[in-house]
Write an enzyme that holds these catalytic residues in place. Structure first.
Site, PDB file in Angstrom:
ATOM      1  N   ALA A 111      22.605  53.444 -12.742  1.00 39.91           N
ATOM      2  CA  ALA A 111      21.345  53.790 -13.405  1.00 39.91           C
ATOM      3  C   ALA A 111      20.229  52.796 -13.140  1.00 39.91           C
ATOM      4  CB  ALA A 111      21.577  53.918 -14.912  1.00 39.91           C
ATOM      5  N   PHE A 128      20.962  52.862 -18.783  1.00 40.49           N
ATOM      6  CA  PHE A 128      22.018  53.302 -19.689  1.00 40.49           C
ATOM      7  C   PHE A 128      22.673  52.134 -20.405  1.00 40.49           C
ATOM      8  CE2 PHE A 128      21.342  57.143 -17.441  1.00 40.49           C
ATOM      9  CZ  PHE A 128      21.762  58.149 -18.285  1.00 40.49           C
ATOM     10  N   ARG A 129      23.229  51.182 -19.656  1.00 38.34           N
ATOM     11  CA  ARG A 129      23.979  50.112 -20.306  1.00 38.34           C
ATOM     12  C   ARG A 129      23.301  48.751 -20.243  1.00 38.34           C
ATOM     13  NH1 ARG A 129      27.822  53.772 -18.935  1.00 38.34           N
ATOM     14  NH2 ARG A 129      29.393  54.166 -20.529  1.00 38.34           N
ATOM     15  N   HIS A 162      29.392  61.746 -10.421  1.00 41.46           N
ATOM     16  CA  HIS A 162      29.393  62.352 -11.751  1.00 41.46           C
ATOM     17  C   HIS A 162      28.706  63.712 -11.765  1.00 41.46           C
ATOM     18  CE1 HIS A 162      29.978  58.051 -13.463  1.00 41.46           C
ATOM     19  NE2 HIS A 162      31.111  58.614 -13.113  1.00 41.46           N
ATOM     20  N   CYS A 177      25.963  87.067 -20.906  1.00 44.00           N
ATOM     21  CA  CYS A 177      27.211  87.423 -21.573  1.00 44.00           C
ATOM     22  C   CYS A 177      27.321  86.761 -22.948  1.00 44.00           C
ATOM     23  CB  CYS A 177      28.420  87.027 -20.716  1.00 44.00           C
ATOM     24  SG  CYS A 177      28.811  85.260 -20.746  1.00 44.00           S
ATOM     25  N   ASN A 219      22.299  43.434  -9.590  1.00 44.91           N
ATOM     26  CA  ASN A 219      22.297  44.005 -10.936  1.00 44.91           C
ATOM     27  C   ASN A 219      21.732  42.981 -11.906  1.00 44.91           C
ATOM     28  OD1 ASN A 219      23.127  46.373 -12.570  1.00 44.91           O
ATOM     29  ND2 ASN A 219      24.375  44.855 -13.647  1.00 44.91           N
ATOM     30  N   LEU A 269      16.529  43.947  -8.636  1.00 44.74           N
ATOM     31  CA  LEU A 269      16.514  45.030  -7.647  1.00 44.74           C
ATOM     32  C   LEU A 269      15.130  45.238  -7.039  1.00 44.74           C
ATOM     33  CD1 LEU A 269      18.713  47.823  -9.264  1.00 44.74           C
ATOM     34  CD2 LEU A 269      18.914  47.049  -6.902  1.00 44.74           C
TER      35      LEU A 269
END
Length: 248
Positions: A20, A31-32, A119, A153, A216, A233
């Site tokens: 992420a 996210f984390r 994912h 449906c 990171n 980054l």
């Protein structure tokens, strides 16, 4: 930064793993990381609960309400510098394969062709009852006005992303193991390396002798096995982008 580019140029097979963090430079919440969406409960529920298949089957409205700001608005975001650099490096033959945990489709939007989504992807949805498919463009407008997307449906459409309690797409992890085990350079970018089994892939590369480079903001459990570690980054890939002509 030039050292990292030299490593990429000198490698025989460079394989990339992204999380992420690479998309935060596009404005998508982490996210984390510090203040990331996984650190904050939503209406008293953890994000892990909202993203579990059991919860989705019982209360799909929870997921669709939550995901309006994280999934169904992704068409509003543009690829960031990391996405653009990786696409350019692939185009010039310097990146052999890219495996991503992300579901924002930004790698493809930047031009990456050898991109494998560990994912899954919201590009397609399927009805949980009859299996009918629908595209992101069909579903997103329904979700963004606050409705649960339903099939003719009566069943609920579920995005083709991997929820907690579901398996990874068939064959993708095995392909990842093959690619990472043959690499001599592995880049792990913007990932906390805490979500398994996906996070096993950089480990696989390191175990087979690849030089592991981690970029990171926060420490990871693989830092002690890394050949090089960078924390910013934007800084790292901004410099590479200028060197290879992605940014002027």
């Amino acid at each position: 930064m030039s050292e990292l580019l030299d490593l990429i140029k000198e490698s025989r097979k460079c394989v990339v793993f992204t999380g992420a963090g690479v998309s935060t430079l596009s404005g998508i919440p982490d996210f984390r990381g510090t203040g990331g969406v996984y650190t904050k409960p939503w209406h008293g529920l953890s994000v892990e609960e909202i993203l579990s298949i059991d919860c989705f089957r019982r209360h799909p409205e929870y997921f669709f309400e939550w995901s309006r700001q994280f999934v169904y608005c992704c068409r509003d975001f543009e690829p960031g510098v990391v996405h653009k650099v990786l696409a350019k490096l692939e185009e010039t033959g310097l990146v052999d394969a890219l495996f991503t945990q992300n579901i924002d489709i930004l790698h493809q939007k930047a031009g990456s062709k050898k991109c494998f989504e560990l994912h899954g992807s919201p590009a397609r949805h399927h009805c949980l009852e009859c299996g009918k498919s629908a595209s992101f463009d069909e579903i997103a407008p329904v979700v963004m006005v606050g409705n649960v997307p339903k099939c003719s449906c009566g069943g609920v459409f579920k995005p083709d992303i991997v929820f907690y309690g579901e398996s990874l797409p068939a064959g993708i992890f095995e392909l990842g193991e093959e690619e990472f085990s043959r690499a001599d350079l592995v880049l792990s970018l913007g990932s906390s390396l805490t979500v398994y089994p996906a996070a096993m892939l950089p480990e696989c590369g390191a175990a087979h002798g690849a030089k592991l480079v981690i970029v990171n903001a926060q420490p990871t459990h693989l830092d002690d096995r890394a050949y090089r570690i960078y924390r910013d980054l934007g800084e790292v890939f901004g410099e590479i982008a200028r060197e290879i002509g992605v940014l002027r």
